[in-house]
Design an enzyme around this catalytic site. Structure first.
Site, short mmCIF file in Angstrom:
data_model
loop_
_atom_site.label_atom_id
_atom_site.label_comp_id
_atom_site.label_asym_id
_atom_site.label_seq_id
_atom_site.Cartn_x
_atom_site.Cartn_y
_atom_site.Cartn_z
N HIS A 57 0.84 -1.21 0.00
CA HIS A 57 0.00 0.00 0.00
C HIS A 57 0.87 1.26 0.00
CE1 HIS A 57 -2.60 2.95 2.32
NE2 HIS A 57 -3.35 2.66 1.28
N GLU A 87 0.54 -0.55 -4.76
CA GLU A 87 -0.60 0.36 -4.91
C GLU A 87 -0.05 1.77 -4.88
OE1 GLU A 87 -3.96 2.95 -3.16
OE2 GLU A 87 -1.92 2.60 -2.43
N HIS A 92 -0.91 10.76 -2.76
CA HIS A 92 -2.23 10.45 -2.18
C HIS A 92 -2.99 11.73 -1.89
CE1 HIS A 92 -5.08 9.76 1.13
NE2 HIS A 92 -5.35 8.65 0.46
N GLU A 111 -4.64 3.89 -8.29
CA GLU A 111 -5.88 4.51 -7.78
C GLU A 111 -5.98 5.93 -8.33
OE1 GLU A 111 -6.71 4.61 -3.50
OE2 GLU A 111 -8.10 6.26 -3.89
O1 G3P Z 1 -6.76 1.58 -2.60
C1 G3P Z 1 -6.84 1.18 -1.27
C2 G3P Z 1 -6.73 2.33 -0.33
O2 G3P Z 1 -5.51 2.96 -0.58
C3 G3P Z 1 -7.87 3.28 -0.47
O3 G3P Z 1 -7.86 4.30 0.47
O4 G3P Z 1 -7.50 6.59 1.29
O5 G3P Z 1 -5.55 5.17 0.77
O6 G3P Z 1 -6.95 6.09 -1.05
P1 G3P Z 1 -6.93 5.59 0.36
#
Ligand code: G3P
Length: 278
Positions: A38, A65, A80, A139
């Site tokens: 992550h 990710e 992020h 993402e």
């Molecule tokens: O994609 C999984 C997770 O990362 C989603 O939450 O807040 O980290 O974008 P966030």
């Protein structure tokens, strides 16, 4: 591209009831479960930096990710947060800075002085690094999505994926379901996961959401994996990827529940836990 219906008991090959496009892994250990770093190995390195992604590969994670936003001059960059304040020495919004300006910020010192050389990576840089090594979950951040299909962040990201021959090795996801629809319109075969958004579509079950938005997988927080949703995922054989889990006991619980993959900031820990099942 791996096509599977993979929700069943832990690591079992369940009967396929529906086809879901999922990315092929470069280092698949054959257990049908995906260890996802992550924002990279972000427990040990500054999140969403090349240092964190390199460490994830070294720890043998099967997927990284990352989060994507656009710079002022329209380049997909990895961050992020919509603002620079928390994770760089800059301030203001990412979208208000050109790539050249963003590259001048230090994206590592907030975590540890040792990482002061880390910059905000572009999506292209990470894909160049990942190509041939590790699958990538991209993402698309909600704020970067517009009504525009041509020339939007989805198409720009897709073009980079193609440029680096990563079409079979990426999973797109977003809390903004327009982004998923745009991606499927641009490239129907590209794997997309719906990030469950608390408060929206609360009454719809995963299989209804997946059908409505033509998604291939259901991603949610472990807090949102209620008995009702879990039962629906099992019944409809839907691959699910659960975030963000760093505790071993919770990892085991989810693996036993048959989830397809887990997002963790500690891919080394998840790899060790998963190896207990082999
Ligand atoms: O994609 C999984 C997770 O990362 C989603 O939450 O807040 O980290 O974008 P966030």
């Amino acid at each position: 591209m791996l096509v599977c219906g993979a929700f069943g008991n832990s690591f079992s090959q369940s009967t396929m009831t529906q086809e879901h496009n999922l990315p092929s892994l470069f280092n698949d250990d054959g257990d049908g479960f995906i260890v996802i770093a992550h924002r990279g190995a972000s427990a040990y390195y500054p999140e969403n930096t090349m240092a964190a992604f390199r460490a994830a590969v070294e720890m043998d994670a099967e997927m990284i990710e990352l989060d994507v936003l656009l710079s002022k001059d329209g380049v997909p960059v990895v961050s992020h947060d919509a603002t620079l304040n928390a994770h760089t020495n800059g301030s203001g919004r990412v979208i208000n800075h050109t790539l050249e300006e963003l590259k001048k910020f230090d994206a590592g010192s907030w975590f540890d002085q040792r990482f002061s050389d880390q910059q905000i990576p572009t999506l292209g840089e990470v894909l160049a690094f990942a190509s041939g090594k590790i699958a990538v979950n991209i993402e698309i951040k909600t704020g970067a999505v517009t009504d525009q299909i041509k020339g939007g962040i989805e198409e720009k990201s897709l073009e980079l994926v193609r440029e680096h021959n990563m079409e079979d090795h990426v999973l797109f996801s977003s809390f903004n379901y327009n982004a998923l629809q745009h991606l499927k319109e641009l490239e129907p075969e590209i794997p997309v996961a719906l990030l469950y958004n608390r408060g929206w579509y609360n009454r719809l079950l995963p299989h209804q959401l997946l059908k409505q938005f033509k998604a291939d997988a259901f991603n949610c927080s472990y807090r949102q994996l209620t008995k009702r949703r879990l039962a629906d995922l099992r019944t409809h054989d839907i691959p699910s990827f659960i975030y963000t889990v760093n505790r071993e006991s919770k990892m085991r619980k989810l693996i036993n529940a048959g989830v397809k993959g887990i997002f963790t900031n500690k891919p080394d820990v998840l790899k060790r836990v998963v190896s207990e099942y082999h």
